[in-house]
Design a protein around this motif. Structure first.
Motif, PDB file in Angstrom:
ATOM      1  N   UNK A  69     -63.245 -18.285  59.248  1.00  0.00           N
ATOM      2  CA  UNK A  69     -61.827 -18.237  58.900  1.00  0.00           C
ATOM      3  C   UNK A  69     -61.041 -17.864  60.142  1.00  0.00           C
ATOM      4  N   UNK A  70     -59.776 -18.156  60.092  1.00  0.00           N
ATOM      5  CA  UNK A  70     -58.953 -17.951  61.271  1.00  0.00           C
ATOM      6  C   UNK A  70     -58.349 -19.270  61.677  1.00  0.00           C
ATOM      7  N   UNK A  71     -57.131 -19.201  62.102  1.00  0.00           N
ATOM      8  CA  UNK A  71     -56.359 -20.424  62.299  1.00  0.00           C
ATOM      9  C   UNK A  71     -56.952 -21.342  63.359  1.00  0.00           C
ATOM     10  N   UNK A  72     -57.615 -20.769  64.357  1.00  0.00           N
ATOM     11  CA  UNK A  72     -58.059 -21.580  65.485  1.00  0.00           C
ATOM     12  C   UNK A  72     -59.565 -21.763  65.558  1.00  0.00           C
ATOM     13  N   UNK A  73     -60.292 -21.433  64.498  1.00  0.00           N
ATOM     14  CA  UNK A  73     -61.748 -21.428  64.611  1.00  0.00           C
ATOM     15  C   UNK A  73     -62.298 -22.800  64.940  1.00  0.00           C
ATOM     16  N   UNK A  74     -61.655 -23.854  64.550  1.00  0.00           N
ATOM     17  CA  UNK A  74     -62.181 -25.197  64.785  1.00  0.00           C
ATOM     18  C   UNK A  74     -62.189 -25.567  66.261  1.00  0.00           C
ATOM     19  N   UNK A  75     -61.494 -24.822  67.074  1.00  0.00           N
ATOM     20  CA  UNK A  75     -61.474 -25.103  68.508  1.00  0.00           C
ATOM     21  C   UNK A  75     -62.642 -24.454  69.236  1.00  0.00           C
ATOM     22  N   UNK A  76     -63.406 -23.669  68.529  1.00  0.00           N
ATOM     23  CA  UNK A  76     -64.473 -22.930  69.168  1.00  0.00           C
ATOM     24  C   UNK A  76     -65.805 -23.660  69.098  1.00  0.00           C
ATOM     25  N   UNK A  77     -66.593 -23.454  70.141  1.00  0.00           N
ATOM     26  CA  UNK A  77     -67.981 -23.833  70.098  1.00  0.00           C
ATOM     27  C   UNK A  77     -68.699 -22.773  69.256  1.00  0.00           C
ATOM     28  N   UNK A  78     -69.640 -23.217  68.469  1.00  0.00           N
ATOM     29  CA  UNK A  78     -70.338 -22.292  67.578  1.00  0.00           C
ATOM     30  C   UNK A  78     -71.809 -22.198  67.974  1.00  0.00           C
ATOM     31  N   UNK A  79     -72.287 -20.986  68.004  1.00  0.00           N
ATOM     32  CA  UNK A  79     -73.676 -20.776  68.361  1.00  0.00           C
ATOM     33  C   UNK A  79     -74.415 -19.983  67.299  1.00  0.00           C
ATOM     34  N   UNK A  80     -75.716 -20.137  67.310  1.00  0.00           N
ATOM     35  CA  UNK A  80     -76.602 -19.310  66.484  1.00  0.00           C
ATOM     36  C   UNK A  80     -77.527 -18.532  67.416  1.00  0.00           C
ATOM     37  N   UNK A  81     -77.687 -17.265  67.100  1.00  0.00           N
ATOM     38  CA  UNK A  81     -78.584 -16.388  67.833  1.00  0.00           C
ATOM     39  C   UNK A  81     -79.472 -15.669  66.833  1.00  0.00           C
ATOM     40  N   UNK A  82     -80.522 -15.082  67.327  1.00  0.00           N
ATOM     41  CA  UNK A  82     -81.373 -14.277  66.459  1.00  0.00           C
ATOM     42  C   UNK A  82     -81.909 -13.089  67.223  1.00  0.00           C
ATOM     43  N   UNK A  83     -82.248 -12.070  66.471  1.00  0.00           N
ATOM     44  CA  UNK A  83     -82.824 -10.873  67.086  1.00  0.00           C
ATOM     45  C   UNK A  83     -83.907 -10.335  66.176  1.00  0.00           C
ATOM     46  N   UNK A  84     -85.104 -10.293  66.722  1.00  0.00           N
ATOM     47  CA  UNK A  84     -86.247  -9.730  66.007  1.00  0.00           C
ATOM     48  C   UNK A  84     -86.369  -8.252  66.347  1.00  0.00           C
ATOM     49  N   UNK A  85     -87.013  -7.456  65.498  1.00  0.00           N
ATOM     50  CA  UNK A  85     -87.160  -6.028  65.766  1.00  0.00           C
ATOM     51  C   UNK A  85     -87.841  -5.779  67.109  1.00  0.00           C
TER      52      UNK A  85
END
Length: 122
Positions: free
Chosen positions: A25-41
């Protein structure tokens, strides 16, 4: 300002599949590149993959290439991470994040979700 909320995590057996969602959500979110990250214990945060703002290009870490797929539906304000052929070493908290540039470095992402736990049993 962009708000991100992940969902879809859970417990799955090795070889199974899960699809994570990241509601934005947020007016400008579509302009952003989106990433996925993960962190294991006990491990550092790790880049999983990213998608351009238009959705026409994706990039993946070698460890997930061929098994994970990122997509985005800007009309639904959602980014997805489809995870197939899951392995126990995929167990981690998964985060989506938004950046003004395409990057594999978490420090270049401006907004983060709260994370969703994925556990893969052997």
């Amino acid at each position: 300002q962009v708000q991100l909320v992940e969902s879809g995590g859970g417990l799955v057996q090795a070889g199974g599949s899960l699809r994570l969602s990241c509601a934005a959500s947020g007016r400008t979110w579509r302009r952003y590149y989106m990433g996925w990250f993960r962190q294991a214990p006990g491990k550092e945060r790790e880049f999983v993959g990213a998608i351009t703002w238009s959705g026409d290009s994706t990039y993946y870490a070698d460890s997930v290439k061929g098994r994970f797929t990122i997509s985005r539906d800007n009309a639904k304000n959602t980014v997805y991470l489809q995870m197939n052929s899951l392995k126990p070493e995929d167990t981690a908290v998964y985060y989506c994040a938004a950046s003004g540039r395409l990057s594999t470095r978490g420090t270049e992402y401006d907004y983060w979700g709260q994370g969703t736990q994925v556990t893969v049993s052997s």
